[in-house]
Design an enzyme around this catalytic site. Structure first.
Site, PDB file in Angstrom:
ATOM      1  N   ASP A 160       3.046  -4.808   8.184  1.00  0.00           N
ATOM      2  CA  ASP A 160       1.482  -3.780   7.419  1.00  0.00           C
ATOM      3  C   ASP A 160       0.448  -4.992   8.307  1.00  0.00           C
ATOM      4  OD1 ASP A 160      -0.762  -2.100   7.097  1.00  0.00           O
ATOM      5  OD2 ASP A 160       0.167  -1.426   4.966  1.00  0.00           O
TER       6      ASP A 160
ATOM      7  N   GLN B 236      -4.981  -5.369   6.933  1.00  0.00           N
ATOM      8  CA  GLN B 236      -6.226  -6.438   6.916  1.00  0.00           C
ATOM      9  C   GLN B 236      -5.996  -7.650   7.296  1.00  0.00           C
ATOM     10  OE1 GLN B 236      -8.227  -5.519   4.323  1.00  0.00           O
ATOM     11  NE2 GLN B 236      -7.206  -3.256   3.809  1.00  0.00           N
TER      12      GLN B 236
ATOM     13  N   LYS C  54     -10.273  -0.387  10.301  1.00  0.00           N
ATOM     14  CA  LYS C  54     -10.711  -1.793   9.158  1.00  0.00           C
ATOM     15  C   LYS C  54     -11.204  -3.393  10.737  1.00  0.00           C
ATOM     16  CE  LYS C  54      -7.300   0.217   5.960  1.00  0.00           C
ATOM     17  NZ  LYS C  54      -8.045   0.504   5.124  1.00  0.00           N
TER      18      LYS C  54
ATOM     19  N   CYS D  66      -4.700   2.347  -3.479  1.00  0.00           N
ATOM     20  CA  CYS D  66      -3.700   2.856  -2.978  1.00  0.00           C
ATOM     21  C   CYS D  66      -2.439   1.654  -3.737  1.00  0.00           C
ATOM     22  CB  CYS D  66      -3.439   3.100  -1.599  1.00  0.00           C
ATOM     23  SG  CYS D  66      -4.591   4.543  -1.508  1.00  0.00           S
TER      24      CYS D  66
ATOM     25  N   HIS E  48       0.539  -1.365  -0.707  1.00  0.00           N
ATOM     26  CA  HIS E  48       0.128  -0.360   0.029  1.00  0.00           C
ATOM     27  C   HIS E  48       0.998   1.565   0.028  1.00  0.00           C
ATOM     28  CE1 HIS E  48      -3.102   3.103   1.845  1.00  0.00           C
ATOM     29  NE2 HIS E  48      -3.647   1.953   1.307  1.00  0.00           N
TER      30      HIS E  48
HETATM   31  N1  PMP Z   1      -1.726  -0.243   4.404  1.00  0.00           N
HETATM   32  C1  PMP Z   1      -3.017  -1.254   4.040  1.00  0.00           C
HETATM   33  C2  PMP Z   1      -2.430  -2.886   3.606  1.00  0.00           C
HETATM   34  C3  PMP Z   1      -4.207  -0.942   3.683  1.00  0.00           C
HETATM   35  O1  PMP Z   1      -4.952  -1.238   3.504  1.00  0.00           O
HETATM   36  C4  PMP Z   1      -4.149   0.753   4.750  1.00  0.00           C
HETATM   37  C5  PMP Z   1      -5.524   1.039   4.250  1.00  0.00           C
HETATM   38  N2  PMP Z   1      -6.172   0.633   3.526  1.00  0.00           N
HETATM   39  C6  PMP Z   1      -3.169   1.354   5.078  1.00  0.00           C
HETATM   40  C7  PMP Z   1      -2.041   0.495   5.109  1.00  0.00           C
HETATM   41  C8  PMP Z   1      -3.577   2.951   5.265  1.00  0.00           C
HETATM   42  O2  PMP Z   1      -4.225   2.630   6.741  1.00  0.00           O
HETATM   43  P1  PMP Z   1      -5.051   4.081   7.304  1.00  0.00           P
HETATM   44  O3  PMP Z   1      -5.754   4.799   5.821  1.00  0.00           O
HETATM   45  O4  PMP Z   1      -6.090   3.775   7.911  1.00  0.00           O
HETATM   46  O5  PMP Z   1      -3.937   4.936   7.414  1.00  0.00           O
END
Ligand code: PMP
Length: 404
Positions: A199, A202, A225, A362, A122
């Site tokens: 990270d 998910q 999430k 993203c 991401h």
């Molecule tokens: N890492 C992953 C794998 C994500 O799915 C996301 C959110 N789409 C993020 C980081 C970023 O999370 P946040 O926008 O809640 O800070």
């Protein structure tokens, strides 16, 4: 069509007040809907028990401090941390990664050092490292994917060198759902003395996470999430790493003593929580963790796996659909339809009351590696059932008819 799954549906839809009847919400990887118990915890905190934390001499504030710190303990237990002092509350995974990039990488790495990422990260697990790499003359290397779209750990064994000081990888891909063998990745990182950040955005809503069993150095995730509120997230780090890190931001609460001659800082986690924290967010996250634990991550994982399997089976029967990610992906199915832009898929599905995500998620480098501009993504949560898969597949069949 009728969709059958191997496990009984969790039947949790009625816990979620913001999901109307007949709406298939398949965008949990972006953000999860909130169960009533989380809404209630937030309403109670603002409507009945609200006060600041850590400072008040009055009983209400002392009680709120106990509740706030109880949330930290719940997080520690939830991810298998050694102590709640290892849990730093942040705004979300993005802030957690920026914190580690600035306070750890920004002070420990020097010109010539290298950072190892993967192709499926991401943007929030890419850009903070690029910013610090540019500032400190550090290089970034990128792990490729296997043909079935997992991070290639054999390549990691070949590519990693003692110059790599940090590895940062997604535990579960937000696009492909592929689950990293986190223990093996950690062992490979540690074999050259590198630290590893995972990270967990998910993964924490989908699989049991035990940071001590994995052996990693940093673990981050976002509360929203995990069926919790937005604006609250978690950085976990080994205590010796947090101890050695300078503060992230200056302000109230993060100090030991302030004077114009010299200011000293509080020990972790307070050192990294400048200002009045997101008190109610932490309480909401606690309620979300209790909710997830009351169902059990094994049951959630089995449920989502059954939905993924049913979806992949149904979609693989449609000629023009291309599926991405491994068959055993956790809760997430990405796909494209030949000759149809994913945004059109999303718009037509919306007419069918099916909410999916369409775009680059993203993860632009991953899109490039997959040779697409964008994908459509369905992602599942505890509230979904076979009827949602049926609605999705019906909608996709309609898309293929429209674009024939
Ligand atoms: N890492 C992953 C794998 C994500 O799915 C996301 C959110 N789409 C993020 C980081 C970023 O999370 P946040 O926008 O809640 O800070």
């Amino acid at each position: 069509m009728s969709v059958t799954t191997e496990t009984r549906p969790l039947d949790r839809l009625s816990d979620f007040p913001a999901i109307p009847n007949g709406w298939a919400y398949l965008d949990t990887a972006a953000t999860a809907q909130k169960p009533q118990v989380v809404v209630d915890a937030i309403t109670r905190a603002y409507g009945e028990t609200y006060a600041t934390v850590h400072r008040g001499v009055y009983q209400r504030s002392a009680d709120m401090t106990v509740a706030y710190e109880a949330a930290r303990k719940a997080v520690a237990r939830f991810i298998g941390a050694g102590s709640s002092d290892e849990i730093v509350f942040v705004r979300g995974a993005t802030e957690a990664i920026n914190l580690v990039a600035q306070c750890w990488a920004g002070t420990q790495l020097k010109a010539g050092d290298r950072i190892l990422l993967s192709m499926l990260e991401h943007h929030s697990n890419i850009v903070p490292w690029q910013m610090i790499a540019e500032a400190r003359g550090v290089a970034i290397d990128v792990l490729p994917l296997t043909p079935d779209h997992r991070i290639d750990l054999d390549a990691m064994e070949r590519m990693i060198t003692p110059a790599h000081k940090l590895v940062a990888l997604g535990h579960v891909s937000n696009v492909l759902g592929s689950v990293l063998d986190a223990k093996r990745a950690t062992e490979i990182a540690h074999s050259v003395g590198a630290k590893i950040l995972l990270d967990g955005c998910q993964s924490v809503p989908r699989i049991t996470v035990d940071v001590k069993a994995i052996g990693c150095d940093f673990y981050v995730f976002s509360g929203h999430k995990l069926y919790g509120p937005t604006g609250i997230g978690v950085l976990w780090a080994k205590p010796e790493l947090l101890d050695a890190m300078p503060p992230y931001q200056g302000g109230g609460s993060m100090i030991d003593k302030v004077s114009f001659a010299k200011t000293t800082y509080a020990p972790p986690p307070g050192r990294f929580e400048a200002g009045t924290p997101h008190i109610v967010g932490a309480l909401g996250l606690h309620a979300a963790i209790d909710y997830v634990e009351s169902i059990g991550l094994d049951a959630i994982h089995a449920h989502e796996t059954a939905l993924v399997t049913a979806t992949r089976e149904a979609l693989s029967g449609i000629n023009s659909v291309r599926l991405y990610g491994p068959a055993d992906s956790a809760g997430i199915v990405s796909f494209t339809i030949e000759g149809v832009h994913p945004h059109d898929i999303g718009t037509i599905l919306d007419e069918e009351r099916v909410a999916i995500r369409a775009g680059h998620h993203c993860a632009q480098p991953l899109m490039e590696a997959l040779g697409v501009e964008a994908t459509a993504r369905a992602s599942f949560g505890v509230y979904n059932g076979p009827a949602d898969v049926e609605a999705l597949v019906r909608g996709i069949e309609r898309v293929t008819r429209i674009f024939k």
